[in-house]
Design a protein around this motif. Sequence first.
Motif, PDB file in Angstrom:
ATOM      1  N   LYS A   1       0.837  -1.203   0.000  1.00  0.00           N
ATOM      2  CA  LYS A   1       0.000   0.000   0.000  1.00  0.00           C
ATOM      3  C   LYS A   1       0.871   1.253   0.000  1.00  0.00           C
ATOM      4  CE  LYS A   1      -3.974  -1.997   2.408  1.00  0.00           C
ATOM      5  NZ  LYS A   1      -4.723  -2.008   3.674  1.00  0.00           N
ATOM      6  N   LYS A   2       1.905   1.232   0.842  1.00  0.00           N
ATOM      7  CA  LYS A   2       2.812   2.375   0.897  1.00  0.00           C
ATOM      8  C   LYS A   2       3.533   2.550  -0.439  1.00  0.00           C
ATOM      9  CE  LYS A   2       6.580   4.517   3.342  1.00  0.00           C
ATOM     10  NZ  LYS A   2       7.623   4.442   4.338  1.00  0.00           N
ATOM     11  N   ALA A   3       3.942   1.453  -1.052  1.00  0.00           N
ATOM     12  CA  ALA A   3       4.608   1.522  -2.349  1.00  0.00           C
ATOM     13  C   ALA A   3       3.681   2.097  -3.411  1.00  0.00           C
ATOM     14  CB  ALA A   3       5.108   0.141  -2.764  1.00  0.00           C
ATOM     15  N   GLU A   4       2.422   1.732  -3.357  1.00  0.00           N
ATOM     16  CA  GLU A   4       1.442   2.268  -4.315  1.00  0.00           C
ATOM     17  C   GLU A   4       1.284   3.770  -4.123  1.00  0.00           C
ATOM     18  OE1 GLU A   4      -0.932   2.550  -7.422  1.00  0.00           O
ATOM     19  OE2 GLU A   4      -0.125   0.611  -6.827  1.00  0.00           O
ATOM     20  N   ILE A   5       1.220   4.217  -2.883  1.00  0.00           N
ATOM     21  CA  ILE A   5       1.077   5.647  -2.583  1.00  0.00           C
ATOM     22  C   ILE A   5       2.303   6.421  -3.055  1.00  0.00           C
ATOM     23  CG2 ILE A   5       0.979   7.333  -0.694  1.00  0.00           C
ATOM     24  CD1 ILE A   5      -0.809   5.238   0.788  1.00  0.00           C
ATOM     25  N   VAL A   6       3.487   5.903  -2.751  1.00  0.00           N
ATOM     26  CA  VAL A   6       4.720   6.588  -3.132  1.00  0.00           C
ATOM     27  C   VAL A   6       4.885   6.606  -4.651  1.00  0.00           C
ATOM     28  CG1 VAL A   6       7.237   6.490  -2.950  1.00  0.00           C
ATOM     29  CG2 VAL A   6       5.841   6.129  -0.927  1.00  0.00           C
ATOM     30  N   THR A   7       4.508   5.509  -5.309  1.00  0.00           N
ATOM     31  CA  THR A   7       4.587   5.455  -6.771  1.00  0.00           C
ATOM     32  C   THR A   7       3.636   6.470  -7.396  1.00  0.00           C
ATOM     33  OG1 THR A   7       5.179   3.112  -6.717  1.00  0.00           O
ATOM     34  CG2 THR A   7       4.300   3.960  -8.789  1.00  0.00           C
ATOM     35  N   THR A   8       2.421   6.552  -6.883  1.00  0.00           N
ATOM     36  CA  THR A   8       1.452   7.525  -7.390  1.00  0.00           C
ATOM     37  C   THR A   8       1.951   8.951  -7.174  1.00  0.00           C
ATOM     38  OG1 THR A   8      -0.359   5.987  -6.967  1.00  0.00           O
ATOM     39  CG2 THR A   8      -0.938   8.326  -7.179  1.00  0.00           C
ATOM     40  N   LYS A   9       2.544   9.202  -6.028  1.00  0.00           N
ATOM     41  CA  LYS A   9       3.096  10.524  -5.722  1.00  0.00           C
ATOM     42  C   LYS A   9       4.220  10.879  -6.706  1.00  0.00           C
ATOM     43  CE  LYS A   9       5.326  12.848  -1.828  1.00  0.00           C
ATOM     44  NZ  LYS A   9       5.838  12.647  -0.471  1.00  0.00           N
ATOM     45  N   TYR A  10       5.078   9.908  -7.013  1.00  0.00           N
ATOM     46  CA  TYR A  10       6.179  10.086  -7.959  1.00  0.00           C
ATOM     47  C   TYR A  10       5.641  10.416  -9.358  1.00  0.00           C
ATOM     48  CZ  TYR A  10      10.293   8.626 -10.731  1.00  0.00           C
ATOM     49  OH  TYR A  10      11.342   8.552 -11.610  1.00  0.00           O
ATOM     50  N   VAL A  11       4.674   9.635  -9.812  1.00  0.00           N
ATOM     51  CA  VAL A  11       4.094   9.839 -11.140  1.00  0.00           C
ATOM     52  C   VAL A  11       3.403  11.196 -11.222  1.00  0.00           C
ATOM     53  CG1 VAL A  11       2.337   8.995 -12.750  1.00  0.00           C
ATOM     54  CG2 VAL A  11       3.880   7.375 -11.635  1.00  0.00           C
ATOM     55  N   ARG A  12       2.665  11.565 -10.204  1.00  0.00           N
ATOM     56  CA  ARG A  12       1.983  12.871 -10.191  1.00  0.00           C
ATOM     57  C   ARG A  12       2.973  14.027 -10.195  1.00  0.00           C
ATOM     58  NH1 ARG A  12      -2.997  11.764  -6.028  1.00  0.00           N
ATOM     59  NH2 ARG A  12      -4.250  10.564  -7.499  1.00  0.00           N
TER      60      ARG A  12
ATOM     61  N   ILE B   1       6.542   3.409 -13.121  1.00  0.00           N
ATOM     62  CA  ILE B   1       7.773   4.128 -12.794  1.00  0.00           C
ATOM     63  C   ILE B   1       8.612   4.358 -14.046  1.00  0.00           C
ATOM     64  CG2 ILE B   1       9.950   3.974 -11.531  1.00  0.00           C
ATOM     65  CD1 ILE B   1       8.303   2.353  -9.397  1.00  0.00           C
ATOM     66  N   ASP B   2       8.771   3.312 -14.855  1.00  0.00           N
ATOM     67  CA  ASP B   2       9.580   3.435 -16.069  1.00  0.00           C
ATOM     68  C   ASP B   2       8.991   4.463 -17.027  1.00  0.00           C
ATOM     69  OD1 ASP B   2      11.259   1.534 -15.011  1.00  0.00           O
ATOM     70  OD2 ASP B   2      10.494  -0.119 -16.253  1.00  0.00           O
ATOM     71  N   SER B   3       7.682   4.453 -17.177  1.00  0.00           N
ATOM     72  CA  SER B   3       7.016   5.403 -18.064  1.00  0.00           C
ATOM     73  C   SER B   3       7.207   6.837 -17.571  1.00  0.00           C
ATOM     74  CB  SER B   3       5.531   5.064 -18.150  1.00  0.00           C
ATOM     75  OG  SER B   3       4.842   6.029 -18.878  1.00  0.00           O
ATOM     76  N   ALA B   4       7.002   7.040 -16.283  1.00  0.00           N
ATOM     77  CA  ALA B   4       7.151   8.383 -15.712  1.00  0.00           C
ATOM     78  C   ALA B   4       8.598   8.857 -15.790  1.00  0.00           C
ATOM     79  CB  ALA B   4       6.671   8.398 -14.265  1.00  0.00           C
ATOM     80  N   THR B   5       9.534   7.967 -15.518  1.00  0.00           N
ATOM     81  CA  THR B   5      10.949   8.336 -15.559  1.00  0.00           C
ATOM     82  C   THR B   5      11.368   8.704 -16.976  1.00  0.00           C
ATOM     83  OG1 THR B   5      11.401   6.900 -13.673  1.00  0.00           O
ATOM     84  CG2 THR B   5      13.289   7.572 -14.997  1.00  0.00           C
ATOM     85  N   ALA B   6      10.901   7.949 -17.964  1.00  0.00           N
ATOM     86  CA  ALA B   6      11.215   8.270 -19.362  1.00  0.00           C
ATOM     87  C   ALA B   6      10.646   9.636 -19.739  1.00  0.00           C
ATOM     88  CB  ALA B   6      10.665   7.185 -20.280  1.00  0.00           C
ATOM     89  N   LYS B   7       9.449   9.929 -19.281  1.00  0.00           N
ATOM     90  CA  LYS B   7       8.807  11.219 -19.541  1.00  0.00           C
ATOM     91  C   LYS B   7       9.634  12.352 -18.922  1.00  0.00           C
ATOM     92  CE  LYS B   7       4.198  13.265 -19.005  1.00  0.00           C
ATOM     93  NZ  LYS B   7       2.847  13.026 -18.468  1.00  0.00           N
ATOM     94  N   TYR B   8      10.087  12.144 -17.682  1.00  0.00           N
ATOM     95  CA  TYR B   8      10.900  13.155 -16.994  1.00  0.00           C
ATOM     96  C   TYR B   8      12.226  13.361 -17.719  1.00  0.00           C
ATOM     97  CZ  TYR B   8      13.686  15.479 -13.422  1.00  0.00           C
ATOM     98  OH  TYR B   8      14.496  16.354 -12.762  1.00  0.00           O
ATOM     99  N   GLU B   9      12.877  12.268 -18.110  1.00  0.00           N
ATOM    100  CA  GLU B   9      14.178  12.386 -18.784  1.00  0.00           C
ATOM    101  C   GLU B   9      14.056  13.104 -20.120  1.00  0.00           C
ATOM    102  OE1 GLU B   9      15.678   8.387 -18.779  1.00  0.00           O
ATOM    103  OE2 GLU B   9      16.338   8.541 -16.691  1.00  0.00           O
ATOM    104  N   ALA B  10      12.994  12.840 -20.870  1.00  0.00           N
ATOM    105  CA  ALA B  10      12.780  13.543 -22.136  1.00  0.00           C
ATOM    106  C   ALA B  10      12.576  15.036 -21.888  1.00  0.00           C
ATOM    107  CB  ALA B  10      11.588  12.943 -22.868  1.00  0.00           C
ATOM    108  N   PHE B  11      11.790  15.351 -20.870  1.00  0.00           N
ATOM    109  CA  PHE B  11      11.549  16.754 -20.529  1.00  0.00           C
ATOM    110  C   PHE B  11      12.840  17.417 -20.056  1.00  0.00           C
ATOM    111  CE2 PHE B  11       9.862  20.169 -17.732  1.00  0.00           C
ATOM    112  CZ  PHE B  11       9.105  20.849 -18.675  1.00  0.00           C
ATOM    113  N   MET B  12      13.597  16.712 -19.223  1.00  0.00           N
ATOM    114  CA  MET B  12      14.869  17.234 -18.723  1.00  0.00           C
ATOM    115  C   MET B  12      15.818  17.522 -19.883  1.00  0.00           C
ATOM    116  SD  MET B  12      17.621  15.365 -16.194  1.00  0.00           S
ATOM    117  CE  MET B  12      17.818  14.004 -17.342  1.00  0.00           C
ATOM    118  N   ASN B  13      15.874  16.626 -20.864  1.00  0.00           N
ATOM    119  CA  ASN B  13      16.746  16.847 -22.018  1.00  0.00           C
ATOM    120  C   ASN B  13      16.312  18.066 -22.822  1.00  0.00           C
ATOM    121  OD1 ASN B  13      18.436  14.708 -21.407  1.00  0.00           O
ATOM    122  ND2 ASN B  13      17.221  13.245 -22.580  1.00  0.00           N
TER     123      ASN B  13
END
Length: 114
Positions: free
Chosen positions: A26-37, A85-97
């Motif tokens: 449950k905590k992992a789901e909350i933290v993952t959702t927070k990361y994606v948001r 996580i992978d999808s959100a991280t890829a989105k962040y890295e593209a934006f960062m670039n």
Amino acid sequence: MKNSILLYVFLFTTITFTSCQSEQEKKAEIVTTKYVRFIDSVTNKTTADAAANWSIIEKHFEKQATELNSTLDVLEDTAAFDAKIDSATAKYEAFMNSIRRQKGILIEANLTTQ
């Protein structure tokens, strides 16, 4: 009698472990959702606004990523979270670039006008 005590101890341990595991999930789901948001909110900014505040954004990203990693390290199976996580991280890295390219163009423009 001894066998029944062992059975109760085993059942208690099993129930406790299962309960803890579900709480960790449950905590992992909350933290993952927070990361994606967080990433969604960052990538929805204009590049000019994000570029102006990039050092703050990077600090918050590192904090979110650290919290996410420490939460997921406890779990045995993270497959349910990996795709998000992978999808959100890829989105962040593209934006960062794109921000880094924009900042590079602005730096070059400032150097040529001086």
